[in-house]
Design a protein around this motif. Sequence first.
Motif, short mmCIF file in Angstrom:
data_model
loop_
_atom_site.label_atom_id
_atom_site.label_comp_id
_atom_site.label_asym_id
_atom_site.label_seq_id
_atom_site.Cartn_x
_atom_site.Cartn_y
_atom_site.Cartn_z
N SER A 1 0.81 -1.22 0.00
CA SER A 1 0.00 0.00 0.00
C SER A 1 0.84 1.27 0.00
O SER A 1 0.36 2.34 -0.35
N LEU A 2 2.12 1.17 0.40
CA LEU A 2 3.01 2.33 0.41
C LEU A 2 3.86 2.41 -0.86
O LEU A 2 4.76 3.25 -0.97
N ARG B 1 5.99 0.14 -1.91
CA ARG B 1 7.26 -0.57 -1.80
C ARG B 1 7.16 -1.94 -2.47
O ARG B 1 6.10 -2.57 -2.45
N ALA C 1 -1.56 -1.95 7.33
CA ALA C 1 -1.31 -1.09 8.49
C ALA C 1 -1.92 -1.71 9.75
O ALA C 1 -2.45 -1.00 10.61
N GLU D 1 2.25 -4.66 7.17
CA GLU D 1 2.57 -3.33 6.64
C GLU D 1 1.53 -2.90 5.59
O GLU D 1 1.09 -1.75 5.57
N HIS D 2 1.15 -3.83 4.73
CA HIS D 2 0.22 -3.52 3.64
C HIS D 2 -1.12 -3.04 4.18
O HIS D 2 -1.72 -2.10 3.65
#
Length: 263
Positions: free
Chosen positions: A100-101, A103, A157, A154-155
């Motif tokens: 989602s960021l 990366r 959050a 991470e994806h």
Amino acid sequence: MRVRAFTQDDAHIFCTEEQVQNEVIQFIDLLKQVYKDFGFDAILVKLSTRPHKRVGSEQQWDEAESALKSALEAKKLDWQIQPGEGAFYGPKIEFSLKDSLGRVWQCGTLQLDFSMPARLGATYVGEDNLKKTPVMLHRAILGSLERFIGILVEHYAGALPVWLAPVQVAVLNISKNQMEFAQKVENALSLNGIRVLLDLRNEKISYKIREHSLQKIPYQIIVGDAEVNGNVISVRNRLNKDMGQMTVADFVECIHADCMKRL
């Protein structure tokens, strides 16, 4: 993402050279479905071709690279070539995910191997009744399971989809008067396959709601005197939306439907 343990979802496919393209296509279908279930749509694909030092004949490399290219084209994927980046034993396809960021994380791989089957003494009898050495395909979808969990967290959050969340529901009582009813609610949810946490601590309800909201648990069930008297539950989701009162059976149906969305 610098994991302390490294567990791969590694598997090996033995096939004839003629079957390579079809096996690659089937693997790509499986990989795309798994990534879709986890909520990843942006997949970057790279084909690594023969390095300077390698085993196998030029004809084998030509046929192997051609089979991989044909499979990628058959699936209408956008892909790039990485010249000379293949393993010494065969070319490979690398699948990377974009979170989602934005990366990029390299996860899935599919590698052809000309060397290992012969070293293992693996053979099959061909249509001409002669013994032949198969081709081996090394394949992994997620790569490192531990690292993939980090990518998922991470994806999203931390707000994992309902079907994937370790705890799907937190049941909170307002006072000790509702402890028995809250335990019955927890038991009913557990019997229906829902992962539930029961919070009977002697804390203010606002404190408990805030704590479980920070943990991004998908649903919270609030139990007070009104719920006990009406034999219902009050439900709120992690977006802080009050979903109102409903029966336990209706909530079970709601959360099962949510899980079936796979997102």
